[in-house]
Design an enzyme around this catalytic site. Structure first.
Site, PDB file in Angstrom:
ATOM      1  N   CYS A  29      33.124  52.968  39.396  1.00  0.00           N
ATOM      2  CA  CYS A  29      34.253  53.636  40.054  1.00  0.00           C
ATOM      3  C   CYS A  29      33.770  54.546  41.185  1.00  0.00           C
ATOM      4  O   CYS A  29      33.047  55.515  40.940  1.00  0.00           O
ATOM      5  CB  CYS A  29      35.017  54.430  38.991  1.00  0.00           C
ATOM      6  SG  CYS A  29      36.209  55.614  39.631  1.00  0.00           S
ATOM      7  N   CYS A  32      34.779  58.193  40.901  1.00  0.00           N
ATOM      8  CA  CYS A  32      34.017  58.774  39.784  1.00  0.00           C
ATOM      9  C   CYS A  32      32.617  59.173  40.243  1.00  0.00           C
ATOM     10  O   CYS A  32      32.103  60.225  39.855  1.00  0.00           O
ATOM     11  CB  CYS A  32      33.907  57.791  38.624  1.00  0.00           C
ATOM     12  SG  CYS A  32      35.482  57.312  37.900  1.00  0.00           S
TER      13      CYS A  32
END
Length: 110
Positions: A29, A32
């Site tokens: 991600c 992230c």
């Protein structure tokens, strides 16, 4: 301090004392990874906050128990009790470093 959850059974033990920000993330991600760098940058300024990273690919059952539908998702605990972040139940998505600092300060009254 940044901790990575290694075993599901450790989750409750880690959040039971002090100020804890739980970061639900995945290695693939992009947002992230951005927030991972933010945490690395600010952790030294928050010795009284534990940042617990929970990989949703490894610990999907924990993520599901919190209703995590998008990542990154952050939740907060103070002495074992879940508390609202920034006036909300949780915080979704990436934030600039200074905004995230303000959110932590507000959440824990620092």
């Amino acid at each position: 301090m940044i901790k990575h959850l290694e075993k599901s059974a450790d989750f409750n033990e880690i959040v039971k004392e002090g100020n804890v920000i739980v970061d639900f993330f995945a290695t693939w991600c992009g947002p992230c990874r951005i927030m991972g760098r933010v945490l690395e940058e600010i952790e030294k300024d928050y010795p009284n906050v534990t940042f617990l990273k929970v990989d949703t690919d490894k610990f999907g059952e924990i993520a599901m128990s919190f209703g995590v539908a998008s990542i990154p998702t952050f939740i907060a605990y103070k002495d074992g009790k879940r508390i609202p972040i920034h006036g909300e139940g949780e915080l979704l998505g990436a934030r600039p470093t200074e905004d995230f600092r303000l959110i932590i300060n507000e959440t824990f009254g620092l």
